[in-house]
Design a protein around this motif. Sequence first.
Motif, short mmCIF file in Angstrom:
data_model
loop_
_atom_site.label_atom_id
_atom_site.label_comp_id
_atom_site.label_asym_id
_atom_site.label_seq_id
_atom_site.Cartn_x
_atom_site.Cartn_y
_atom_site.Cartn_z
N PHE A 6 11.51 -2.79 2.34
CA PHE A 6 10.55 -3.09 1.09
C PHE A 6 11.48 -4.14 0.32
N THR A 7 10.94 -5.12 -0.18
CA THR A 7 11.56 -6.51 -0.66
C THR A 7 10.79 -6.79 -1.95
N ALA A 8 11.31 -6.49 -3.25
CA ALA A 8 10.37 -6.41 -4.68
C ALA A 8 11.73 -6.41 -5.58
N LYS A 9 11.48 -6.35 -6.88
CA LYS A 9 12.20 -6.28 -7.76
C LYS A 9 12.92 -4.68 -7.80
N HIS A 10 14.07 -4.17 -8.02
CA HIS A 10 14.52 -2.87 -8.05
C HIS A 10 13.66 -1.92 -8.36
N GLU A 11 13.14 -2.28 -9.71
CA GLU A 11 12.21 -1.12 -10.24
C GLU A 11 11.04 -0.92 -9.47
N ARG A 12 10.56 -1.74 -8.68
CA ARG A 12 9.40 -1.27 -7.93
C ARG A 12 9.80 -0.57 -6.90
N TRP A 13 10.91 -0.52 -6.32
CA TRP A 13 11.44 0.48 -5.38
C TRP A 13 11.49 1.92 -5.97
N VAL A 14 11.88 1.97 -7.14
CA VAL A 14 11.74 3.28 -7.69
C VAL A 14 10.53 4.00 -7.84
N ASP A 15 9.58 2.95 -8.47
CA ASP A 15 7.85 3.49 -8.36
C ASP A 15 7.43 3.75 -7.07
N TYR A 16 7.68 2.69 -5.95
CA TYR A 16 6.96 2.94 -4.66
C TYR A 16 7.53 3.81 -3.61
N GLU A 17 8.77 4.19 -3.71
CA GLU A 17 9.47 5.00 -2.68
C GLU A 17 8.71 6.32 -2.01
N ALA A 18 8.40 7.01 -3.15
CA ALA A 18 7.99 8.31 -2.94
C ALA A 18 6.35 8.01 -2.49
N PRO A 19 5.40 7.26 -3.28
CA PRO A 19 4.34 7.14 -2.82
C PRO A 19 4.21 6.51 -1.52
N LEU A 20 4.80 5.66 -0.89
CA LEU A 20 4.94 4.96 0.29
C LEU A 20 5.23 5.70 1.23
N ARG A 21 6.39 6.68 1.11
CA ARG A 21 6.63 7.86 2.13
C ARG A 21 5.49 8.74 2.35
N ALA A 22 4.92 9.07 1.14
CA ALA A 22 3.59 10.22 1.44
C ALA A 22 2.78 9.36 2.24
N ALA A 23 2.28 8.28 1.88
CA ALA A 23 1.18 7.70 2.63
C ALA A 23 1.56 7.23 3.97
N PHE A 24 2.63 6.93 4.19
CA PHE A 24 3.03 6.76 5.67
C PHE A 24 3.22 8.18 6.60
N ASP A 25 3.48 9.22 5.75
CA ASP A 25 3.67 10.74 6.49
C ASP A 25 2.04 10.90 6.66
N LYS A 26 1.21 10.87 5.77
CA LYS A 26 -0.24 11.09 5.82
C LYS A 26 -0.80 10.32 6.94
N ALA A 27 -0.34 8.97 7.12
CA ALA A 27 -0.89 8.27 8.13
C ALA A 27 -0.35 8.70 9.66
N GLY A 28 0.68 9.35 9.74
CA GLY A 28 1.36 9.81 10.85
C GLY A 28 2.13 9.06 11.64
N LEU A 29 2.67 8.05 10.81
CA LEU A 29 3.82 6.90 11.17
C LEU A 29 4.97 7.65 11.61
N THR A 30 5.71 7.14 12.45
CA THR A 30 6.98 7.54 12.69
C THR A 30 7.68 6.10 12.14
N TYR A 31 8.56 6.39 11.30
CA TYR A 31 9.11 5.29 10.65
C TYR A 31 10.61 5.37 9.98
N THR A 32 11.10 4.22 9.57
CA THR A 32 12.13 4.07 8.59
C THR A 32 11.82 3.35 7.55
N LEU A 33 12.19 3.65 6.23
CA LEU A 33 11.74 2.91 5.01
C LEU A 33 12.89 2.50 4.19
#
Length: 309
Positions: A6-33
């Motif tokens: 994830f590469t963007a302004k720091h505050e975006r990481w705070v906003d996006y980490e949980a929604p991205l993890r939820a979406a990746f889990d839902k999509a069944g991805l095996t990942y590190t973020l």
Amino acid sequence: MINILFTAKHERWVDYEAPLRAAFDKAGLTYTLGTDIPAETVDYLVYAPGGTVSDFTPFTRAKAVLGLWAGVEAIVTNETLTQPLCRMVDDGLTDGMVEWVVGHTLRHHLGMDAHIHGQDGIWRAGIVPPLAKARKVTVLGLGALGSACAMQLSALKFDTHGWSRSPKSIAGVRCHNGEEGLIDSLRGADIVILLLPSTAATENTLNVETLALLAQDGVVINPGRGPLIDDEALLLALDHHLGHATLDVFRVEPLPAEHPFWSHPKVTVTPHIASETRADTASDIIAENIRRSEAGEPLLHLVDREAGY
Ligand code: NAP
């Protein structure tokens, strides 16, 4: 294991980490973020301007750069970027833009300012705006955002016109394209909304000649990008026939304090807030694109690097 940086302004990481993890889990991805993954091991970059990455050369394994923004002018000309680039088309972003555009269009159509600023005991009767069907409203750019805005303005019965690079057919919208089409769409327009991308071909789309085509007291609303308008020409037109300009985007952002737009009585400045990518819905798009890429399916919303959008 898929490594996603994830590469963007720091505050975006705070906003996006949980929604991205939820979406990746839902999509069944095996990942590190994460925000700190060795470049040569990264499979995908989730990107927005303001992060630390400007040289994409070390990302030798990366299969795609997945943008969080609709506009890609900050990255599309980056010569170190050889990987496919996708931009963001997000329902939340589109809905937000439709609300902002319709709101600002109605402000000018209804002449709301006369009453908002006139709470002074004077009974200003007799100001009756025409019905929407008597107003020509033109949307420049009929992509994901422009077409959604045009459809909503048409639903309100505005005499809605639109302009794009390729021919379009949208119910209730008079669609134009090409140089002649630009002139036809702007001639006599009461309200013009810019939702074009910022490219070499769209720079100064509104200039001395094209601004002169707008109706007396015409209004310019720009939630697109600053370079779409020749600023000097706009200021000149505001001193003559134009009624107002509502501007959300600028050539330099934040707009410098000394810029004449701030103090011009016929200009409203908003600070690039027309519409935000929404983390929940956008994360689903990012996850879907990674799923597609891993499955060998075509990516969604791939940027045409030559066209610049
Ligand atoms: P899009 O889907 O790529 O649509 C772009 C539209 O512009 C298309 O209809 C395209 O024509 C047209 N176009 C491009 N170059 C042209 C040219 N040279 N002549 C005529 N038409 C041209 O983009 P989008 O998702 O709607 O987003 C539009 C822009 O909105 C973004 O690029 C971004 O700058 C801006 N934006 C601003 C905010 C904000 O908060 N202020 C938020 C999001 C986005 P074709 O259909 O023929 O390709």
